[in-house]
Every structure is written in C-alpha cells, then in structure tokens.
Motif scaffolding. Structure first.
Motif, PDB file in Angstrom:
ATOM      1  N   UNK A  35      -6.041   8.793  26.066  1.00  0.00           N
ATOM      2  CA  UNK A  35      -7.502   8.844  26.138  1.00  0.00           C
ATOM      3  C   UNK A  35      -7.973   8.087  27.374  1.00  0.00           C
ATOM      4  N   UNK A  36      -8.858   8.732  28.141  1.00  0.00           N
ATOM      5  CA  UNK A  36      -9.345   8.148  29.400  1.00  0.00           C
ATOM      6  C   UNK A  36     -10.684   7.452  29.204  1.00  0.00           C
ATOM      7  N   UNK A  37     -11.048   6.644  30.203  1.00  0.00           N
ATOM      8  CA  UNK A  37     -12.364   5.979  30.245  1.00  0.00           C
ATOM      9  C   UNK A  37     -12.599   5.050  29.057  1.00  0.00           C
ATOM     10  N   UNK A  38     -11.526   4.379  28.631  1.00  0.00           N
ATOM     11  CA  UNK A  38     -11.671   3.408  27.543  1.00  0.00           C
ATOM     12  C   UNK A  38     -12.358   2.158  28.092  1.00  0.00           C
ATOM     13  N   UNK A  39     -13.281   1.615  27.305  1.00  0.00           N
ATOM     14  CA  UNK A  39     -13.976   0.384  27.684  1.00  0.00           C
ATOM     15  C   UNK A  39     -13.533  -0.739  26.760  1.00  0.00           C
ATOM     16  N   UNK A  40     -13.647  -1.964  27.284  1.00  0.00           N
ATOM     17  CA  UNK A  40     -13.301  -3.143  26.494  1.00  0.00           C
ATOM     18  C   UNK A  40     -14.555  -3.958  26.222  1.00  0.00           C
ATOM     19  N   UNK A  41     -14.655  -4.447  25.008  1.00  0.00           N
ATOM     20  CA  UNK A  41     -15.758  -5.344  24.637  1.00  0.00           C
ATOM     21  C   UNK A  41     -15.128  -6.502  23.881  1.00  0.00           C
ATOM     22  N   UNK A  49     -11.742  -1.835  21.733  1.00  0.00           N
ATOM     23  CA  UNK A  49     -11.560  -0.756  22.704  1.00  0.00           C
ATOM     24  C   UNK A  49     -12.275   0.482  22.214  1.00  0.00           C
ATOM     25  N   UNK A  50     -13.102   1.043  23.105  1.00  0.00           N
ATOM     26  CA  UNK A  50     -13.998   2.123  22.696  1.00  0.00           C
ATOM     27  C   UNK A  50     -14.147   3.151  23.797  1.00  0.00           C
ATOM     28  N   UNK A  51     -14.628   4.325  23.423  1.00  0.00           N
ATOM     29  CA  UNK A  51     -14.942   5.383  24.380  1.00  0.00           C
ATOM     30  C   UNK A  51     -16.270   6.011  24.004  1.00  0.00           C
ATOM     31  N   UNK A  52     -16.839   6.692  24.980  1.00  0.00           N
ATOM     32  CA  UNK A  52     -18.045   7.456  24.716  1.00  0.00           C
ATOM     33  C   UNK A  52     -19.287   6.644  25.015  1.00  0.00           C
ATOM     34  N   UNK A  53     -20.373   7.377  25.205  1.00  0.00           N
ATOM     35  CA  UNK A  53     -21.657   6.755  25.498  1.00  0.00           C
ATOM     36  C   UNK A  53     -22.708   7.766  25.041  1.00  0.00           C
ATOM     37  N   UNK A  54     -22.736   8.022  23.751  1.00  0.00           N
ATOM     38  CA  UNK A  54     -23.548   9.114  23.221  1.00  0.00           C
ATOM     39  C   UNK A  54     -24.926   8.598  22.834  1.00  0.00           C
TER      40      UNK A  54
END
Length: 88
Positions: A35-41, A49-54
């Motif tokens: 999975x690409x474009x994973x973000x860290x918080x 670790x998350x993805x998406x910006x819906x």
C-alpha cells in the motif's frame, strides 16, 4: 505546504488506519503489503499508520473495504485540523 492549510481548515477528513505499533515503521510500501502513500501519526507514544484523505464517510468506507482485504483489522479514523478526533 499542504499540512498548514489542513490544520487551519475546519474540514474533517476520514482516513483508514492500517495498524498501530509501539515502534516506528519506515513508510515504504513493502512494509505495508504494497500500500502506497501511508502516513504516520504519533499519539501518546503509539505510531499509527493510515491512508486516505476522504471527505465523506461513504468514500472512506469504500477505501476501508479495499484495505480490509489485506488488513482485516483496519478501521476508519477521523481528523480535524490535523488532529485525530473521536468518531461520533
């Protein structure tokens, strides 16, 4: 950058959390089953670790259904002004 405008705005974004870890995970697709474009918080010492910006829950649910094929425990999380907030 984009982060700054995201923090200033009152918009709510829905993301899909893949996993949490007590150690940092490098943000490479191979560490997240491709999975690409994973973000860290980072929250209270936990790496999320998350993805998406819906912008809608409906779109987040479509993404969640896809992600759950590889991450069955994935969940939808909500961000406002760059901070995670509780799902109402």
């Amino acid at each position: 950058g984009n982060d700054e405008s995201a923090r200033k705005s009152d918009k709510i974004f829905y993301k899909v959390q893949l996993l949490t870890s007590n150690k940092p995970v490098a943000l490479h697709p191979e560490n997240f089953k491709g999975i690409k474009n994973v973000e860290e918080y980072i929250d209270a010492g936990t790496y999320q670790y998350m993805v998406g910006n819906k912008k809608t829950m409906e779109k987040a649910e479509i993404l969640l259904n896809k992600i759950q094929k590889t991450y069955p425990d994935a969940i939808i999380i909500v961000f406002k002004k760059g901070e995670r907030i509780a799902l109402k």
